[in-house]
Design a protein around this motif. Structure first.
Motif, mmCIF file in Angstrom:
data_model
loop_
_atom_site.group_PDB
_atom_site.id
_atom_site.type_symbol
_atom_site.label_atom_id
_atom_site.label_comp_id
_atom_site.label_asym_id
_atom_site.label_seq_id
_atom_site.Cartn_x
_atom_site.Cartn_y
_atom_site.Cartn_z
ATOM 1 N N LYS A 92 100.477 90.233 34.673
ATOM 2 C CA LYS A 92 100.065 90.118 33.284
ATOM 3 C C LYS A 92 98.973 89.059 33.154
ATOM 4 N N THR A 93 97.929 89.382 32.467
ATOM 5 C CA THR A 93 96.830 88.450 32.264
ATOM 6 C C THR A 93 96.970 87.782 30.910
ATOM 7 N N MET A 94 95.960 86.937 30.554
ATOM 8 C CA MET A 94 96.006 86.221 29.292
ATOM 9 C C MET A 94 96.041 87.148 28.087
ATOM 10 N N SER A 95 95.558 88.364 28.251
ATOM 11 C CA SER A 95 95.579 89.293 27.119
ATOM 12 C C SER A 95 96.997 89.619 26.665
ATOM 13 N N ALA A 96 97.986 89.320 27.548
ATOM 14 C CA ALA A 96 99.370 89.588 27.197
ATOM 15 C C ALA A 96 99.922 88.534 26.236
ATOM 16 N N ILE A 97 99.210 87.416 26.081
ATOM 17 C CA ILE A 97 99.649 86.384 25.157
ATOM 18 C C ILE A 97 99.127 86.711 23.763
ATOM 19 N N LYS A 98 100.012 86.743 22.810
ATOM 20 C CA LYS A 98 99.631 87.111 21.448
ATOM 21 C C LYS A 98 98.795 86.009 20.806
ATOM 22 N N PHE A 149 88.780 77.038 32.153
ATOM 23 C CA PHE A 149 90.163 77.320 31.760
ATOM 24 C C PHE A 149 90.949 77.907 32.932
ATOM 25 N N ARG A 150 90.334 78.865 33.642
ATOM 26 C CA ARG A 150 91.023 79.480 34.791
ATOM 27 C C ARG A 150 91.283 78.462 35.890
ATOM 28 N N ARG A 151 90.340 77.572 36.110
ATOM 29 C CA ARG A 151 90.523 76.546 37.139
ATOM 30 C C ARG A 151 91.662 75.598 36.782
ATOM 31 N N LEU A 152 91.798 75.327 35.512
ATOM 32 C CA LEU A 152 92.847 74.406 35.069
ATOM 33 C C LEU A 152 94.227 75.040 35.040
ATOM 34 N N PHE A 153 94.291 76.291 34.552
ATOM 35 C CA PHE A 153 95.590 76.876 34.239
ATOM 36 C C PHE A 153 95.912 78.167 34.976
ATOM 37 N N GLY A 154 94.960 78.704 35.738
ATOM 38 C CA GLY A 154 95.203 79.965 36.420
ATOM 39 C C GLY A 154 94.815 81.149 35.551
ATOM 40 N N GLU A 155 95.106 82.356 36.050
ATOM 41 C CA GLU A 155 94.678 83.570 35.346
ATOM 42 C C GLU A 155 95.830 84.400 34.799
ATOM 43 N N ASP A 156 97.008 84.351 35.432
ATOM 44 C CA ASP A 156 98.103 85.175 34.930
ATOM 45 C C ASP A 156 98.904 84.414 33.887
ATOM 46 N N ARG A 160 101.302 79.628 31.056
ATOM 47 C CA ARG A 160 102.400 79.090 30.258
ATOM 48 C C ARG A 160 103.084 77.915 30.953
ATOM 49 N N GLN A 161 103.257 78.049 32.265
ATOM 50 C CA GLN A 161 103.930 76.981 32.998
ATOM 51 C C GLN A 161 103.114 75.696 32.971
ATOM 52 N N LYS A 162 101.811 75.808 33.245
ATOM 53 C CA LYS A 162 100.967 74.615 33.284
ATOM 54 C C LYS A 162 100.746 74.047 31.887
ATOM 55 N N MET A 163 100.656 74.927 30.899
ATOM 56 C CA MET A 163 100.505 74.472 29.528
ATOM 57 C C MET A 163 101.740 73.684 29.078
#
Length: 306
Positions: free
Chosen positions: A5-11, A177-184, A189-192
């Motif tokens: 699941k990518t970021m698009s899965a986050i509402k 953003f991807r470097r900081l938090f990843g792509e999936d 969510r975990q890093k945030m």
């Protein structure tokens, strides 16, 4: 194989723009003769190297164009004369490459309201080490902080520097953003979640997104600006964000970082679209600076404010 699941899965939650525009006007301090120089904001920008002199200038001058009284730039010695030549309105300190840079910067930090870390910083290891120590000092002093550009590079392997801290806004573009938090979605969510409730993330893009890590909420700003993607726009955002952040904190907003992020996102997109109508493909960040006052007067001030 299970699809990731990518970021698009986050509402994403669209912001209520009319409500925000009304809210913006409540944080803008009224101009009176009872104030003294500095009370509308004293902003510090940590950045500026031989290769990158425009970025700290854009950040510092935009903070003043929005309405801060004073803006300081703490840069490398070889960048200082160039930055000074751009504008006599800025206070420039050529200290970042001094061996005792942190000691030289510390007395100034105590006077400043918000610190912007990153514009034009570069990636020289010794400079990054110095700025890492400045960041630690800022958090110790509980200074509100905006981290952008190469300031975010420092956090790639050191996100714990800001985790659990208060009044911090990160402003990554999509790649940062991807470097900081990843792509999936799970990684994000975990890093945030490790950031705590004192950090807000303004993800820059066609639709800027404001992430509230401790609630897993993502607010989407309206599409704005233009197709012209000239350099310097992110620096305008970080500088204007610093001033809005101070004002939001001073007006006792329950979510000051969120309000400031929305305000700076809206302002920069509007300045871009306004300047684009005049210059089209030739638009530069310096053209956008000249539009800040027009947009601000139109959208951020009541008639009796200014």
């Amino acid at each position: 194989m299970k699809k990731v699941k990518t970021m698009s899965a986050i509402k994403e939650i669209p912001v209520n723009l009319p409500k925000l525009l009304t809210l913006f006007k409540t944080i803008v301090p009224k101009l009176t003769n009872d104030k003294y120089k500095g009370q509308y904001g004293r902003i510090g920008v940590i950045g500026g190297s031989l290769e990158y002199t425009g970025a700290p200038f854009f950040a510092a001058i935009s903070s003043m164009k929005v309405g801060a009284d004073l803006s300081h730039v703490f840069c490398q010695a070889n960048a200082a004369p160039v930055i000074k030549s751009y504008s006599p309105d800025l206070i420039v300190h050529p200290v970042l490459d001094c061996l005792d840079a942190v000691d030289k910067i510390q007395p100034w930090l105590e006077r400043l309201h918000v610190i912007v870390i990153g514009p034009g910083l570069g990636r020289e290891p010794l400079i990054l080490k110095t700025v890492t120590n400045v960041l630690k000092l800022c958090t110790k002093l509980q200074k509100p902080i905006v981290i952008d550009a190469d300031g975010l590079f420092i956090l790639n392997d050191n996100i714990d520097l800001v985790s659990g801290q208060r009044n911090i806004i990160l402003t990554p573009n999509a790649m940062e953003f991807r470097r900081l938090f990843g792509e999936d979605v799970n990684s994000v969510r975990q890093k945030m979640s490790c950031l705590g409730d004192g950090v807000v993330v303004l993800e820059k893009g066609v639709n800027d997104k404001i992430h509230i890590p401790h609630t897993n909420e993502v607010y989407s700003m309206p599409t704005g600006g233009s197709g012209r993607r000239c350099g310097g726009q992110g620096d305008l955002l970080s500088g204007s964000l610093a001033t809005f952040f101070y004002w939001s904190l001073q007006s006792n907003q329950p979510n000051p970082a969120y309000v400031a992020a929305c305000a700076s996102s809206y302002l920069v997109k509007r300045a871009n679209s306004t300047a684009f109508k005049k210059f089209g493909r030739s638009l530069l960040a310096s053209d956008m600076i000249n539009e800040i006052s027009t947009v601000f007067r139109s959208d951020f001030e009541d008639a009796e404010t200014g």
